[in-house]
Design a protein around this motif. Structure first.
Motif, short mmCIF file in Angstrom:
data_model
loop_
_atom_site.label_atom_id
_atom_site.label_comp_id
_atom_site.label_asym_id
_atom_site.label_seq_id
_atom_site.Cartn_x
_atom_site.Cartn_y
_atom_site.Cartn_z
N GLY A 3 -6.76 -0.63 -7.22
CA GLY A 3 -6.53 -0.07 -5.92
C GLY A 3 -7.38 0.02 -5.18
N ARG B 65 -0.22 4.34 0.30
CA ARG B 65 -0.68 5.78 0.07
C ARG B 65 0.45 6.21 1.84
N ASP C 232 0.85 -1.55 -0.20
CA ASP C 232 0.00 0.34 0.19
C ASP C 232 0.93 1.46 -0.04
N GLN D 108 -7.28 4.84 7.03
CA GLN D 108 -8.36 4.69 6.98
C GLN D 108 -9.21 3.19 6.76
N HIS E 244 -6.73 -0.80 5.11
CA HIS E 244 -6.25 -1.01 4.13
C HIS E 244 -6.22 -2.62 3.87
N CYS F 3 -2.69 1.65 -4.72
CA CYS F 3 -3.44 3.55 -3.99
C CYS F 3 -4.09 3.05 -3.77
N TRP F 4 -4.99 4.86 -3.94
CA TRP F 4 -6.51 4.44 -3.96
C TRP F 4 -7.47 5.04 -5.16
N GLY G 193 -4.41 7.28 4.95
CA GLY G 193 -5.26 6.60 4.29
C GLY G 193 -5.14 5.44 4.33
N CYS H 295 -6.24 7.36 -9.68
CA CYS H 295 -4.80 8.52 -8.99
C CYS H 295 -4.47 7.24 -9.36
N GLU I 49 -9.60 1.00 -3.66
CA GLU I 49 -11.23 1.60 -4.36
C GLU I 49 -11.92 0.63 -4.88
#
Length: 157
Positions: free
Chosen positions: A121, A54, A52, A61, A63, A93-94, A58, A98, A123
């Motif tokens: 990612g 980020r 990860d 929040q 992972h 990443c996100w 992030g 991104c 998301e």
């Protein structure tokens, strides 16, 4: 022979088959989707380290369980102490909007690591209903039916 089409989709003609093979093989060489990463994690037969890339906010929040947190700016200084260069790295990443995972993958490649990017990612990991670790434990949201079939780990494509 070139054929002219009125179809908007074919204004630029498709590539020759050999060129298409090279292009699509290249994409699969550089990318892995979230379903394949999840299937590998579930099987225990990884062959890679999931990173990860980020920042701390992030990561906290949420992972991917089992991922290693290594923000892109820290890769050059910390990768050698955390990762075996013989093991493939998959970065995320996100999400699709991104390019952080791409920058992280480039940083690893510049250090000599074999690397892929997890497309979609965090998301799409979340949208496909896969669990995330947070400060309060593991969370899982319902599958978004626009991104994955409900009740299946894979789209069977």
């Amino acid at each position: 022979m070139t054929t002219t089409h009125s179809s908007a989709a074919l204004r630029v003609p498709p590539a020759a088959p050999a060129d298409a093979v090279a292009f699509f093989t290249g994409r699969l060489t550089f990318q892995a989707d979230v379903s394949d990463v999840r299937a590998s994690l579930d099987s225990g037969d990884l062959g890679f380290v999931l990173v990860d890339s980020r920042g701390a906010e992030g990561w906290q929040q949420g992972h991917v369980p089992g991922a290693l947190h290594l923000p892109t700016p820290d890769i050059a200084a910390r990768a050698a102490t955390l990762l075996d260069p013989a093991v493939t790295v998959i970065t995320y990443c996100w999400g699709p909007g991104c390019d952080g995972a791409t920058r992280a993958a480039l940083a690893f490649a510049q250090l000599g690591y074999r690397v892929k990017e997890m497309i979609g990612g965090i998301e799409y990991w979340i949208r496909e209903g896969f669990p995330v670790e947070t400060a309060t434990g593991t969370e899982q949201r319902p599958v978004d039916p626009l991104t994955s079939p409900i009740g299946s780990v894979t789209c069977a494509c």
